[in-house]
Write a protein that holds these residues in place. Structure first.
Motif, PDB file in Angstrom:
ATOM      1  N   GLY A 165       0.855  -1.303   0.087  1.00  0.00           N
ATOM      2  CA  GLY A 165       0.020   0.076  -0.078  1.00  0.00           C
ATOM      3  C   GLY A 165       1.053   1.129   0.041  1.00  0.00           C
ATOM      4  O   GLY A 165       0.624   2.034  -0.683  1.00  0.00           O
ATOM      5  N   ALA A 166       1.788   1.230   0.845  1.00  0.00           N
ATOM      6  CA  ALA A 166       2.880   2.470   0.963  1.00  0.00           C
ATOM      7  C   ALA A 166       3.541   2.504  -0.439  1.00  0.00           C
ATOM      8  O   ALA A 166       3.640   3.636  -0.822  1.00  0.00           O
ATOM      9  CB  ALA A 166       3.855   2.420   2.057  1.00  0.00           C
ATOM     10  N   ILE A 167       3.908   1.333  -0.955  1.00  0.00           N
ATOM     11  CA  ILE A 167       4.836   1.600  -2.349  1.00  0.00           C
ATOM     12  C   ILE A 167       3.782   2.110  -3.542  1.00  0.00           C
ATOM     13  O   ILE A 167       4.208   2.896  -4.177  1.00  0.00           O
ATOM     14  CB  ILE A 167       5.172   0.110  -2.779  1.00  0.00           C
ATOM     15  CG1 ILE A 167       6.232  -0.104  -1.836  1.00  0.00           C
ATOM     16  CG2 ILE A 167       5.926   0.268  -4.179  1.00  0.00           C
ATOM     17  CD1 ILE A 167       6.785  -1.546  -1.727  1.00  0.00           C
ATOM     18  N   THR A 168       2.565   1.621  -3.350  1.00  0.00           N
ATOM     19  CA  THR A 168       1.619   1.880  -4.471  1.00  0.00           C
ATOM     20  C   THR A 168       1.398   3.586  -4.212  1.00  0.00           C
ATOM     21  O   THR A 168       1.167   4.296  -5.455  1.00  0.00           O
ATOM     22  CB  THR A 168       0.433   1.313  -4.482  1.00  0.00           C
ATOM     23  OG1 THR A 168       0.643  -0.217  -4.635  1.00  0.00           O
ATOM     24  CG2 THR A 168      -0.630   1.749  -5.446  1.00  0.00           C
ATOM     25  N   ALA A 169       1.189   4.125  -3.066  1.00  0.00           N
ATOM     26  CA  ALA A 169       0.882   5.384  -2.550  1.00  0.00           C
ATOM     27  C   ALA A 169       1.981   6.296  -3.285  1.00  0.00           C
ATOM     28  O   ALA A 169       1.869   7.296  -3.686  1.00  0.00           O
ATOM     29  CB  ALA A 169       0.573   5.578  -1.202  1.00  0.00           C
ATOM     30  N   TYR A 170       3.248   5.851  -3.113  1.00  0.00           N
ATOM     31  CA  TYR A 170       4.384   6.372  -3.366  1.00  0.00           C
ATOM     32  C   TYR A 170       4.674   6.738  -4.832  1.00  0.00           C
ATOM     33  O   TYR A 170       4.911   7.615  -5.398  1.00  0.00           O
ATOM     34  CB  TYR A 170       5.722   5.638  -3.024  1.00  0.00           C
ATOM     35  CG  TYR A 170       6.892   6.502  -2.994  1.00  0.00           C
ATOM     36  CD1 TYR A 170       7.175   7.913  -3.700  1.00  0.00           C
ATOM     37  CD2 TYR A 170       8.039   6.030  -2.660  1.00  0.00           C
ATOM     38  CE1 TYR A 170       8.113   8.471  -3.313  1.00  0.00           C
ATOM     39  CE2 TYR A 170       9.428   6.685  -2.636  1.00  0.00           C
ATOM     40  CZ  TYR A 170       9.483   8.102  -2.937  1.00  0.00           C
ATOM     41  OH  TYR A 170      10.655   8.691  -3.102  1.00  0.00           O
ATOM     42  N   ALA A 171       4.186   5.426  -5.450  1.00  0.00           N
ATOM     43  CA  ALA A 171       4.197   5.600  -6.851  1.00  0.00           C
ATOM     44  C   ALA A 171       3.031   6.474  -7.585  1.00  0.00           C
ATOM     45  O   ALA A 171       3.262   7.233  -8.744  1.00  0.00           O
ATOM     46  CB  ALA A 171       3.981   4.327  -7.528  1.00  0.00           C
ATOM     47  N   LEU A 172       1.881   6.564  -6.987  1.00  0.00           N
ATOM     48  CA  LEU A 172       0.866   7.350  -7.280  1.00  0.00           C
ATOM     49  C   LEU A 172       1.057   8.942  -6.889  1.00  0.00           C
ATOM     50  O   LEU A 172       0.472   9.748  -7.723  1.00  0.00           O
ATOM     51  CB  LEU A 172      -0.586   6.908  -6.557  1.00  0.00           C
ATOM     52  CG  LEU A 172      -1.498   6.104  -6.997  1.00  0.00           C
ATOM     53  CD1 LEU A 172      -2.235   5.630  -6.074  1.00  0.00           C
ATOM     54  CD2 LEU A 172      -2.009   6.472  -8.269  1.00  0.00           C
ATOM     55  N   SER A 173       2.198   9.188  -6.094  1.00  0.00           N
ATOM     56  CA  SER A 173       2.331  10.364  -5.901  1.00  0.00           C
ATOM     57  C   SER A 173       2.857  11.347  -6.879  1.00  0.00           C
ATOM     58  O   SER A 173       3.129  12.689  -6.788  1.00  0.00           O
ATOM     59  CB  SER A 173       3.294  10.519  -4.348  1.00  0.00           C
ATOM     60  OG  SER A 173       4.259  10.245  -4.805  1.00  0.00           O
ATOM     61  N   VAL A 174       3.578  10.668  -7.928  1.00  0.00           N
ATOM     62  CA  VAL A 174       4.262  11.341  -9.121  1.00  0.00           C
ATOM     63  C   VAL A 174       3.267  11.584 -10.089  1.00  0.00           C
ATOM     64  O   VAL A 174       2.324  10.761 -10.225  1.00  0.00           O
ATOM     65  CB  VAL A 174       5.459  10.565  -9.601  1.00  0.00           C
ATOM     66  CG1 VAL A 174       6.540  10.322  -8.364  1.00  0.00           C
ATOM     67  CG2 VAL A 174       5.231   9.174  -9.825  1.00  0.00           C
ATOM     68  N   HIS A 189       5.223  -2.457 -11.539  1.00  0.00           N
ATOM     69  CA  HIS A 189       5.803  -1.073 -10.877  1.00  0.00           C
ATOM     70  C   HIS A 189       6.666  -0.588 -11.998  1.00  0.00           C
ATOM     71  O   HIS A 189       6.615   0.806 -12.109  1.00  0.00           O
ATOM     72  CB  HIS A 189       6.235  -1.382  -9.712  1.00  0.00           C
ATOM     73  CG  HIS A 189       6.820  -0.303  -8.987  1.00  0.00           C
ATOM     74  ND1 HIS A 189       8.078   0.523  -9.112  1.00  0.00           N
ATOM     75  CD2 HIS A 189       6.113   0.324  -7.882  1.00  0.00           C
ATOM     76  CE1 HIS A 189       8.229   1.435  -8.330  1.00  0.00           C
ATOM     77  NE2 HIS A 189       6.920   1.684  -7.751  1.00  0.00           N
ATOM     78  N   ILE A 190       7.480  -1.267 -12.639  1.00  0.00           N
ATOM     79  CA  ILE A 190       8.650  -0.683 -13.426  1.00  0.00           C
ATOM     80  C   ILE A 190       7.927  -0.026 -14.970  1.00  0.00           C
ATOM     81  O   ILE A 190       8.358   0.785 -14.989  1.00  0.00           O
ATOM     82  CB  ILE A 190       9.649  -1.772 -13.912  1.00  0.00           C
ATOM     83  CG1 ILE A 190      10.508  -2.120 -12.608  1.00  0.00           C
ATOM     84  CG2 ILE A 190      10.585  -1.398 -14.900  1.00  0.00           C
ATOM     85  CD1 ILE A 190      11.303  -3.491 -12.900  1.00  0.00           C
ATOM     86  N   SER A 191       6.891  -0.896 -15.255  1.00  0.00           N
ATOM     87  CA  SER A 191       6.392  -0.349 -16.529  1.00  0.00           C
ATOM     88  C   SER A 191       5.606   0.842 -16.272  1.00  0.00           C
ATOM     89  O   SER A 191       5.561   1.838 -17.131  1.00  0.00           O
ATOM     90  CB  SER A 191       5.501  -1.455 -16.896  1.00  0.00           C
ATOM     91  OG  SER A 191       5.876  -2.660 -17.365  1.00  0.00           O
ATOM     92  N   ILE A 192       4.947   1.120 -15.236  1.00  0.00           N
ATOM     93  CA  ILE A 192       4.134   2.345 -14.839  1.00  0.00           C
ATOM     94  C   ILE A 192       5.142   3.296 -14.497  1.00  0.00           C
ATOM     95  O   ILE A 192       5.092   4.479 -15.090  1.00  0.00           O
ATOM     96  CB  ILE A 192       3.258   2.014 -13.586  1.00  0.00           C
ATOM     97  CG1 ILE A 192       2.048   1.085 -14.169  1.00  0.00           C
ATOM     98  CG2 ILE A 192       2.507   3.319 -13.021  1.00  0.00           C
ATOM     99  CD1 ILE A 192       0.950   0.691 -13.111  1.00  0.00           C
ATOM    100  N   THR A 193       5.944   3.109 -13.667  1.00  0.00           N
ATOM    101  CA  THR A 193       6.934   4.376 -13.078  1.00  0.00           C
ATOM    102  C   THR A 193       7.769   4.984 -14.137  1.00  0.00           C
ATOM    103  O   THR A 193       8.221   5.983 -14.063  1.00  0.00           O
ATOM    104  CB  THR A 193       7.688   4.014 -11.900  1.00  0.00           C
ATOM    105  OG1 THR A 193       8.498   2.762 -12.182  1.00  0.00           O
ATOM    106  CG2 THR A 193       6.845   3.879 -10.622  1.00  0.00           C
TER     107      THR A 193
END
Length: 329
Positions: A165-174, A189-193
């Motif tokens: 949940g924390a990792i996803t929230a971090y990725a959503l913050s950008v 994660h890699i494909s999205i970020t």
């Protein structure tokens, strides 16, 4: 379908794009899409039916309701969850639409890594179970109990829920403002970020460190435990006893090799700068992601002695009943 370009990215760098486009295998012509979708449909049917069979079979057989098989059931739930998270969307990509909403893509990313992380730690728990059973058998009934395994599995599921949940929230913050093409069959994660229009070095460093810990932390413990198991087994003077002890570890070792070796190869290749052709790279990811979940139920049924014996006993009982009905009629 809207494909956002680099130009658009710089024009609007503060808002998120509304959707992603799943590229899948770029080398497959459109006329073969239905065939590819059908292939993945049958893969999903086999994966789902196999893991559901393990869950139902263990739940219905009281003699199999032991700590080892509780771990097997948790692994089957994780495999089923991963397959259900990825395969229906892959099938939809080739049968219907390659478009995935922004929120849908992040939701899929969350569950892809959640179930993958749970599987990795469940492998380590399997190794712990075998380590105690072989290296300290007298204390096994005390250390490895139903309640202990339930607590460990529950902590594993809940802990990973929070971490992911924390990792996803971090990725959503950008911000994500283009391009919007996911060069994969599903959102990870890699494909999205890689599509973020911001400095993601801190995000990338954090996610890489967590990924390495999730993959290699349990793997190093598994290697340590099986080295200790091998040393312990070699001390057994009886040759038949050594063989039987090794036989109890075979299913877990095979599952562990299926899960960790291909992943480690791809990770190491990425670190040292080896690049693969896109179709080959996606095929390798699909293989090490789905093949273990597909093959694990077969290993449980045909390489685990207790499950195999129970299954054979059930089949023989059914055959006897059929024969009796034939005689009576």
């Amino acid at each position: 379908m809207t494909i956002y370009t680099e130009t658009f990215m710089y024009q609007n760098s503060t808002s998120n794009i509304p959707e992603f486009v799943l590229q899948g295998f770029p080398g497959i012509p459109a006329e073969y899409y239905r065939l590819v979708g059908t292939f993945f449909f049958f893969i999903y049917l086999m994966l789902a039916s196999g893991n559901i069979f393990v869950l139902v079979f263990v739940a219905c057989e009281k003699n199999l309701q032991k700590p080892t098989y509780i771990i097997f059931c948790n692994l089957a739930i994780s495999d089923l969850g991963f397959g259900t998270t990825t395969l229906p969307r892959i099938i939809a990509k080739y049968w219907m639409s390659e478009i995935m909403s922004f929120n849908g893509c992040f939701t899929q990313m969350y569950f892809v890594h959640y179930f993958g992380t749970c599987t990795s730690f469940l492998m380590a728990l399997m190794a712990l179970d075998r380590f105690v059973a072989i290296c300290n058998p007298l204390r096994y009934p005390v250390l490895i109990t139903h309640s202990t395994i339930v607590i460990l599995c529950s902590g594993l599921w809940i802990g990973n829920l929070l971490v992911l949940g924390a990792i996803t929230a971090y990725a959503l913050s950008v911000p994500y403002c283009g391009p919007n093409i996911i060069r994969q069959c599903y959102c990870d994660h890699i494909s999205i970020t890689n599509l973020a229009c911001a400095d993601i070095r801190a995000l990338r460093a954090t996610s890489t460190a967590i990924a390495m810990a999730v993959l290699w932390g349990p793997l190093f413990y598994i290697i340590f435990s099986y080295v200790a198991i091998i040393i312990s087994v070699m001390k057994i003077s009886n040759k038949e006893g050594r063989y039987k002890t090794f036989l109890t570890c075979t299913p877990q070792l095979f599952i562990i090799c299926l899960y960790y070796l291909p992943r480690s190869f791809v990770y190491v290749a990425s670190i040292i700068g080896i690049r693969f052709e896109t179709n080959l790279y996606i095929a390798m990811i699909m293989m090490y992601s789905l093949f273990p979940a597909l093959i694990n139920p077969l290993i449980y049924c045909f390489r685990t002695k207790e499950i195999k014996d129970t299954l054979m006993k059930k089949l023989k009982q059914r055959q006897v009943k059929v024969n009796r009905k034939g005689i009576l009629t």
